[in-house]
Design an enzyme around this catalytic site. Structure first.
Site, PDB file in Angstrom:
ATOM      1  N   GLU A  36       0.828  -1.264   0.151  1.00 17.70           N
ATOM      2  CA  GLU A  36       0.094   0.022   0.003  1.00 17.70           C
ATOM      3  C   GLU A  36       0.807   1.298  -0.045  1.00 17.70           C
ATOM      4  OE1 GLU A  36      -1.903  -0.215   3.913  1.00 17.70           O
ATOM      5  OE2 GLU A  36      -3.184  -1.936   3.128  1.00 17.70           O
ATOM      6  N   TYR A  81       0.908  13.833   0.312  1.00 20.94           N
ATOM      7  CA  TYR A  81       0.597  14.719   1.448  1.00 20.94           C
ATOM      8  C   TYR A  81       0.866  16.000   1.393  1.00 20.94           C
ATOM      9  CZ  TYR A  81       0.608   9.868   2.882  1.00 20.94           C
ATOM     10  OH  TYR A  81       0.581   8.439   2.845  1.00 20.94           O
ATOM     11  N   CYS A 103      -0.542  33.936   9.625  1.00 17.81           N
ATOM     12  CA  CYS A 103      -0.130  34.691  10.797  1.00 17.81           C
ATOM     13  C   CYS A 103       0.249  33.847  11.830  1.00 17.81           C
ATOM     14  CB  CYS A 103      -1.366  35.632  11.232  1.00 17.81           C
ATOM     15  SG  CYS A 103      -2.014  36.702   9.955  1.00 17.81           S
ATOM     16  N   ARG A 137       3.266   7.282  -0.605  1.00 20.05           N
ATOM     17  CA  ARG A 137       4.345   8.747  -0.732  1.00 20.05           C
ATOM     18  C   ARG A 137       5.384   8.195  -1.826  1.00 20.05           C
ATOM     19  NH1 ARG A 137       6.292  11.823   3.546  1.00 20.05           N
ATOM     20  NH2 ARG A 137       5.412  10.178   4.938  1.00 20.05           N
TER      21      ARG A 137
END
Ligand code: LLP
Length: 452
Positions: A301, A401, A372, A304
């Protein structure tokens, strides 16, 4: 187009040079006129069409990586199927390219399952993982008759059985075990230790597996592990996990329980900076050495490893600001776009896109977004040239990701996504507009009436 040689020397920080970063990524090149190019498309052209920030994915890289992973598994003599972890990048065009390579999918939500199906991945190649599948998600998985559901608890097994029996379906279930192995990766993405929420304790697995075999609506098909993500510490954690899995399979078989396959999870790391990330051949070898004797098909699986290197995040310089102590490069991309540096202290290569900037003298700069929060910092003290407002930079290895973890924090619309395929490119997801952020919100009638 002639190649230009960018500043070749390593920065004082020990970071790889621009030239080293480009050389290690076959889909990137630097051209004297066009600057940084993905496959055959200059990033400056993409920015002119799609604006910034924009995610840019290389179809060729996705295909190449899908093929080399499968070749590594076949080369080790394994009967293996690859189920791309769609959470890493759920863009439909990306999924479509991977579907074209014959990859299946590993999904963890209704959305992931629907995206995989919409991209043309057959239900018979889809695995549903995740520690908290809702009843609605389990019903959908059963209705779609997907290949496999990876169960992570006794509670889930009981719920699945009741639902499947009620629907007149049979759930093919693999039991995800927690092998209590430290994958040696960032604490936020390690998953295979006993303290983590994932899977069932290996000691409980034989009893639960037997229970699955006895329950109506459940066909136990195998066992699964996933010990973490961005694993770069070699094969030891994988070997430890798979060795325990092999012992478990032998115990299940000895108890007369059927085991049809083993799901080896994902986790293969990639070199973001210059980490000695293992190659798929090493993983294939570790699987062969630990699980090979069982003679079972294996599943993988990866997320990345397939998608990460295939994407860049393209951003523009808003301004270069000289602070009291340091130079800040303020970009139009922020932590809401790419959260990995803020969330995991992740290092991403940052390259100027212009051919002039690529070879210009460099000095340290903090690369930040406009949000910010001080955490909205992509890099500190990074060696970069002086860059004027409007100049482009590319964050490397942002294909996994990246876009999927974006938010609209600070009322910032989601960035556009672009697919490059050879000399062609297309916007494959429109930039969100502010109207879309406001749409769906409404004032209650008692606030809407009259003046505020
Ligand atoms: N299988 C399961 C059950 C998973 O939970 C994951 C990832 C994968 C496969 C794919 O893992 P990969 O091959 O991509 O390492 N957001 C983090 C990574 C989270 C990974 C979550 N699970 C990051 O940006 O580093």
């Amino acid at each position: 187009m002639a190649n230009t040689a960018p500043a070749a020397s390593r920065a004082e920080s020990g970071d790889p040079s621009f030239a080293e970063l480009i050389a290690a990524r076959p889909h990137l090149s630097l051209h004297a006129l066009d600057g940084l190019v993905v496959e055959e498309v200059p990033l400056a052209r993409i920015a002119a069409v799609a604006g910034t920030p924009a995610w840019v994915y290389s179809a060729g890289t996705l295909r190449r990586r899908a093929r080399s992973l499968r070749a590594a598994l076949a080369g080790a003599g394994l009967s293996a199927s690859v189920h791309y972890a769609v959470k890493a990048n759920t863009n439909l065009a990306v999924l479509r390219v991977l579907a074209g390579e014959g990859l299946g999918a590993d999904v963890v939500s209704e959305g992931g399952l629907r995206a995989a199906r919409a991209a043309g991945i057959p239900a018979s190649a889809i695995v549903f993982s995740g520690v908290g599948k809702t009843e609605r998600e389990m019903r959908l998985a059963l209705a779609e008759d997907i290949l496999q559901i990876n169960a992570e608890s006794a509670e889930e097994i009981e719920a699945l059985s009741a639902l499947a029996a009620g629907m007149g379906r049979v759930a093919r279930v693999a039991l995800r075990v927690n092998p209590d192995v430290d994958a040696g990766t960032h604490a936020k993405i390690t998953t295979g230790r006993s303290e983590n929420k994932f899977g069932v304790a290996i000691a409980d697995a034989p009893g639960l597996y037997a229970r699955m075999a006895a329950l109506p609506g459940i066909e136990p098909v195998g066992v699964a592990v996933h010990i973490g993500s961005q694993i770069t510490s070699g094969m030891a954690p994988y070997r430890a996990a798979y060795t325990r899995l092999a012992e478990l399979v032998r115990a299940l078989r000895a108890a007369g329980l059927p085991v049809l396959r083993v799901d080896c999870g994902g986790g293969l790391g990639i070199p973001y900076r210059d980490e000695p990330a293992p190659l798929p051949e090493a993983l294939a070898g570790a699987i062969k050495a630990t699980l090979g004797d069982l003679g079972l098909p294996v599943m993988l699986e990866p997320g990345r490893w397939i998608a990460g290197p295939a994407g860049v995040l393209l951003a523009s310089v808003v301004m270069q600001k000289q602070g009291a102590e340091r130079r800040f490069l303020v970009l139009d991309a922020a932590m809401n776009d790419l959260i990995r540096p803020a969330m995991y202290e992740a290092w991403h290569g940052i390259l100027p896109v212009s051919p002039v900037a690529a070879v210009a003298p460099q000095g340290p700069a903090d690369v930040v977004g406009p949000v910010c929060e001080t955490g909205d910092t992509f890099a500190r003290g990074r060696a970069l040239p002086m860059l004027q407002p409007g100049e482009l930079v590319a964050f490397l290895d942002a294909g996994a990701y990246g876009a999927v973890m974006s938010s609209t924090y600070n009322m910032r619309p989601l960035a556009a996504e672009v697919l490059v395929d050879g000399a062609r490119f297309a916007v494959v997801r429109d930039r969100q507009d502010v109207a879309a952020l406001l749409a769906g919100q409404r004032l209650p009638h008692w606030l809407a009436e009259g003046a505020p």
